[in-house]
Scaffold this active site. Structure first.
Site, short mmCIF file in Angstrom:
data_model
loop_
_atom_site.label_atom_id
_atom_site.label_comp_id
_atom_site.label_asym_id
_atom_site.label_seq_id
_atom_site.Cartn_x
_atom_site.Cartn_y
_atom_site.Cartn_z
N LYS A 1 19.77 10.41 30.31
CA LYS A 1 21.16 11.32 30.43
C LYS A 1 22.60 10.52 30.63
CE LYS A 1 19.11 15.87 30.12
NZ LYS A 1 19.48 16.67 29.27
N TYR B 1 14.09 9.73 32.71
CA TYR B 1 15.52 11.00 32.31
C TYR B 1 16.79 10.35 32.92
CZ TYR B 1 16.66 15.85 33.05
OH TYR B 1 17.47 16.96 32.89
#
Ligand code: NAD
Length: 209
Positions: free
Chosen positions: A106, A102
Site C-alpha cells: 500500500k 500489505y
C-alpha cells in the site's frame, strides 16, 4: 488482477465499449495477515502481487491509453481532456502490526501514484490515492463472525484486535461502504480537475491523533 493479459483486456474493452478511457480506479485486493517472523514468501508475494503489481498492471495499461488519447487531442490543437487515475491505499501504508506485506504494497501504491501524477501532468492525466482507515467490509469485520476466505487467508480481524484498533479511531466507528466510495467518485470527477499527486486520508480523523 494477477492473471497475465487481464489489464490489457480491461483497457481494450473500455476503448471498444465507450470509445475511450476517462478514469480508472484500482481497488481489488485482500489481506493475508501474520506477524513478520512467521510470514512466508508465499504470503509476501501474494499480497504484493494483487495490490502493488495489480495496481501497476491496470494503471500502466490505462495510462498508456490515456496518454495516447491526450497526444491525439494535442495534435488536433485541443487541450487534453482531464483523465484520472485513482488508486486505493490504506492507513496501513504507514505501518501496521501483522501487515508487513500489505503495508509495503500500500505504501508502494502511493509512490507509484505520485510518479504517474508527475509524468501525467503535461497530458492532463491526474493521479491520486485514497488511504482508508477501517471500512465495514469483510476485511475488517470480526473474523469470528464470518467465514470469508481467499486461498488460505481467513479474512477479517480478530475481535479483540479490532476493538483495540477501533478505539484509536477518533470517530469511534468503521466507515461505511458509501462513505468509502464518495472520495473515489470525487477524485474521478471534474470536481478534482486540479487535484493530483494527493493522498486523501479517509479514516474518521485517525490521522489527527
Ligand atoms: N476495508 C477496509 O477497511 C480497507 C482499508 C484500507 C484499504 N482497503 C482496500 O480497499 C480495497 C477494497 O477492499 P474491501 O475492503 O472492499 O474488501 P472486499 O473483499 O469487499 O473487496 C475486495 C475485492 O477485490 C476482489 N479481488 C481480490 N483479489 C482479486 C484478484 N486477484 N483479482 C481480481 N479481484 C480480486 C474481491 O473479489 C473483492 O471484490 C482493497 O484494495 C483494500 O486493501 C480496505
Amino acid at each position: 488482477m494477477t492473471a497475465p493479459g487481464t489489464a490489457e483486456s480491461l483497457a481494450a474493452a473500455a476503448k471498444e465499449r465507450f470509445g475511450g478511457l476517462d478514469f480508472v480506479i484500482t481497488c481489488a485486493g485482500f489481506t493475508w495477515d501474520v506477524f513478520f517472523h512467521r510470514m512466508t514468501d508465499e504470503q509476501w508475494h501474494a499480497i504484493i502481487d494483487v495490490h502493488l503489481n495489480g495496481t501497476y498492471r491496470v494503471t500502466h495499461e490505462a495510462y498508456k491509453a490515456m496518454r495516447a488519447m491526450a497526444q491525439q487531442e494535442r495534435e488536433a490543437g485541443k487541450t487534453p481532456t482531464a483523465r484520472k487515475v485513482v488508486t486505493v491505499s490504506s492507513m496501513s501504508s504507514f505501518g501496521n502490526l501483522g501487515q508487513a506485506n500489505y503495508a509495503a504494497a500500500k505504501a508502494g501504491i502511493v509512490g507509484l501514484t505520485r510518479a504517474i501524477a508527475l509524468e501525467g501532468a503535461m497530458f492532463n492525466i491526474l493521479a491520486n490515492s485514497v488511504a482508508y482507515g477501517p471500512i465495514d467490509t469483510r476485511l475488517t469485520r470480526p473474523r469470528e463472525e464470518q467465514h470469508e476466505q481467499v486461498g488460505e487467508s481467513q479474512l477479517g480481524m480478530p475481535a479483540a484486535a479490532r476493538a483495540k484498533y477501533l478505539s484509536q479511531i477518533p470517530m469511534g466507528r468503521v466507515g461505511t461502504i458509501d462513505e468509502a466510495v464518495g472520495p473515489l467518485l470525487f477524485l474521478a470527477s471534474s470536481h478534482a480537475n486540479y487535484v493530483s499527486g494527493a493522498l486523501l486520508e479517509v479514516n474518521g480523523a485517525a490521522h489527527i491523533s
